[in-house]
Design an enzyme around this catalytic site. Structure first.
Site, PDB file in Angstrom:
ATOM      1  CE1 TYR A   1      44.666  27.240  35.822  1.00  0.00           C
ATOM      2  CE2 TYR A   1      44.166  24.954  36.378  1.00  0.00           C
ATOM      3  CZ  TYR A   1      45.052  25.917  35.935  1.00  0.00           C
ATOM      4  OH  TYR A   1      46.330  25.547  35.595  1.00  0.00           O
TER       5      TYR A   1
ATOM      6  CD  GLU B   1      47.073  27.927  33.175  1.00  0.00           C
ATOM      7  OE1 GLU B   1      47.535  27.460  34.222  1.00  0.00           O
ATOM      8  OE2 GLU B   1      47.368  29.064  32.767  1.00  0.00           O
TER       9      GLU B   1
END
Ligand code: ADP
Ligand code: MG
Length: 385
Positions: free
Chosen positions: A109, A197
């Site tokens: 992530y 992101e």
């Protein structure tokens, strides 16, 4: 402005961020002939909605053959998607992205967000990315890395290397990763984003580093610097919001039933608060702008009344540069052009307020006047009930 995954990936592509090959994007009503499925496969079919959590909600499907990819794409279009990020609402899938699938060895992530407290872009990352990142952040907050970045200098080499060490990036992908991280930060800064992101950033079976998903939110106030973004449709805007934007009225639809027409964004915010304090809920935020002339007021009424939830209209206008008598004449003129069949409450204040109130009183219009915002809000709440 929130971008769909494929739009975000187009931006990533410009910054040299590694992606899987795109086979196409199709819209509701399109033929699947637009998809170029000439590789060996497999492929991944992905619902393009403004919410994460699609994987768990049936919005990300693998296809082994081109026929299967086409079938899945058609099936997904028009589907209603409810994910853990949609707050119970269903989003209609209007577009579908088909990418080549890859063999995933590891999911990481990484995002860049704006840390308002520290006034700095900040990287948030975790060695264990993927679909359960929210749960990980809850149960193991120590596994989440936070790294502030200087907005002028961008991500410095030593910081990128430190991040690679902290994320346990294998030696093979080390340089690729540091270059990727620097590009991601550059994209965040240059696109005036508030969020960029990648979840997941993957290491594939054949040791490539690939951004498999994208989420980008950009700052509307910087749109003047980004002609390409400004030209894109705002996927979050409702039909009424789009129309208001076209005619230059700042309008945002809300969930309540009291339509508000206000001049000035600050006063509009105060009006929403006051309506709430009086026990009601505003149906919209609407700022008619500084020069609230007859035309603007007419259009604002039209916009407010398009929302069928609206049960009463509250006009709260401060006559500063504009004088109250002119505004009152504007309201009278506008109400001749737009049929207002619901209670109308008007509060005027400022220059020539006496004359303004007189014009409204003599107009014969069915409206209630109020001399303070509090009184107006209470009257509007009562009227809407
Ligand atoms: P969301 O975040 O909305 O759930 P993602 O794009 O992250 O959607 O996809 C969910 C999961 O599907 C990923 O974590 C990954 O495991 C898998 N996936 C997504 N894209 C691909 C791809 N191109 N190849 C293989 N698997 C993929
Ligand atoms: Mg994702």
């Amino acid at each position: 402005m929130k971008l769909l995954e494929y739009e975000g990936k187009e931006i990533f592509g410009r910054y040299g961020i590694p992606l899987q090959k795109r086979c196409g994007v199709i819209r509701l009503g399109d033929s699947t002939d637009k998809l170029v499925l000439d590789g060996p496969g497999p492929w991944v079919v992905k619902a393009q909605v403004l919410a994460g959590g699609r994987g768990k909600a049936g919005g990300v499907k693998l296809a082994k053959t081109p026929t299967e990819a086409r079938e899945l794409a058609l099936k997904m279009l028009g589907m209603k998607m409810v994910t853990h990020q949609t707050q119970g609402k269903a989003l209609i899938v209007e577009e579908v992205l088909v990418d080549e699938a890859c063999d995933i060895k590891r999911e990481i992530y990484i995002s860049v967000v704006l840390d308002r407290k520290g006034s700095t872009p900040t990287i948030i990352a975790s060695a264990e990315g993927g679909m359960s990142i929210e749960e990980l952040a809850q149960s193991h907050p120590e596994k989440i890395i936070k790294l502030p970045v200087d907005v002028e200098a961008g991500l410095l080499d030593f910081q990128a290397r430190q991040l690679a060490f902290d994320l346990n990036i294998p030696q093979k992908n080390f340089r690729e990763f540091t270059a990727f991280a620097c590009r991601l930060v550059r994209a965040f800064i240059e696109e005036d984003a508030s969020l960029v992101e990648v979840n997941p950033l993957v290491i594939t079976g054949d040791d490539r580093l690939i951004a498999l998903d994208s989420k980008i939110v950009t700052d509307d106030n910087a749109l003047f610097r980004h002609k390409d973004l400004a030209a894109k449709p705002d996927h979050e805007a409702t039909e009424i919001e789009k129309e208001a934007k076209e005619i230059g009225i700042n309008y945002i639809g809300l969930d309540g039933d009291i339509g508000c027409m206000v001049n000035g964004a600050g006063l509009a915010m105060a009006t929403l608060d006051t309506v709430k304090m009086a026990g009601g809920d505003a149906a919209n935020f609407l700022d008619v702008g500084g020069g609230a002339n007859v035309d603007q007021i007419t259009r604002a009424f039209q916009i407010i009344l398009k929302d069928s939830k609206v049960k009463a209209v509250l006009v709260n206008i401060f006559g500063g540069i504009m004088k109250c008598d002119n505004i009152a004449s504007g309201v009278v003129e506008a109400s001749k052009k737009v049929k207002i069949n619901i209670p109308l409450i008007v509060r005027l204040e400022g220059t020539n307020v006496k004359e303004g109130r007189e014009i409204l009183a003599k107009s014969g219009l069915k409206l209630e006047q109020a001399s303070s915002l509090w009184e107006a809000a209470q009257k509007a709440v009562a009227a809407a009930k």
